[in-house]
Design an enzyme around this catalytic site. Structure first.
Site, PDB file in Angstrom:
ATOM      1  N   ARG A  80     -21.947  -5.091 -10.242  1.00 46.52           N
ATOM      2  CA  ARG A  80     -23.049  -5.902 -10.022  1.00 46.52           C
ATOM      3  C   ARG A  80     -23.586  -6.939 -10.910  1.00 46.52           C
ATOM      4  O   ARG A  80     -23.878  -7.965 -10.515  1.00 46.52           O
ATOM      5  CB  ARG A  80     -24.474  -5.200  -9.847  1.00 46.52           C
ATOM      6  CG  ARG A  80     -24.298  -4.045  -8.836  1.00 46.52           C
ATOM      7  CD  ARG A  80     -25.414  -2.948  -8.747  1.00 46.52           C
ATOM      8  NE  ARG A  80     -25.578  -2.237 -10.045  1.00 46.52           N
ATOM      9  CZ  ARG A  80     -26.476  -1.701 -10.474  1.00 46.52           C
ATOM     10  NH1 ARG A  80     -27.774  -1.793  -9.984  1.00 46.52           N
ATOM     11  NH2 ARG A  80     -26.522  -1.084 -11.574  1.00 46.52           N
ATOM     12  N   ASN A 108     -25.938  -1.226  -5.649  1.00 49.83           N
ATOM     13  CA  ASN A 108     -25.124  -0.037  -5.473  1.00 49.83           C
ATOM     14  C   ASN A 108     -25.634   0.819  -4.153  1.00 49.83           C
ATOM     15  O   ASN A 108     -26.807   0.949  -4.035  1.00 49.83           O
ATOM     16  CB  ASN A 108     -25.263   1.061  -6.619  1.00 49.83           C
ATOM     17  CG  ASN A 108     -24.414   0.644  -7.886  1.00 49.83           C
ATOM     18  OD1 ASN A 108     -23.520  -0.505  -7.437  1.00 49.83           O
ATOM     19  ND2 ASN A 108     -24.665   0.876  -8.891  1.00 49.83           N
TER      20      ASN A 108
END
Length: 88
Positions: A17, A35
């Site tokens: 990320r 996520n």
């Protein structure tokens, strides 16, 4: 243009990320990344076609330490997002 991505494989716990956010900033695209409970990473990216295509290309392998087994890419209508956010 806007693309919705679902990245599967060993993609959580490897900085995916945060690296995606850095790549988005480098390319000048907007969107978000997060996520998912199933172990995948989901992202939306918007911007000029070459920049979005470059981000999708990056997502095919992800950061060092990631092992991408599949990438689903879906076209969506742009929402004209202004930033790229890392969501929990």
């Amino acid at each position: 243009m806007r693309r919705h991505l679902v990245v599967r494989g060993f993609v959580q716990g490897v900085g995916f990320r945060w690296t995606a956010a850095h790549e988005a900033q480098r390319l000048g695209v907007a969107g978000w990344v997060r996520n998912r409970a199933d172990g995948s990473v989901e992202a939306v990216v918007e911007g000029d076609e070459p920049a979005v295509d470059a981000f999708v290309g990056w997502a095919r392998h992800g950061p060092r330490g990631a092992s991408v087994s599949s990438l689903d890419v879906t076209a969506q209508e742009p929402e004209h997002l202004a930033s790229f956010d890392v969501e929990p």
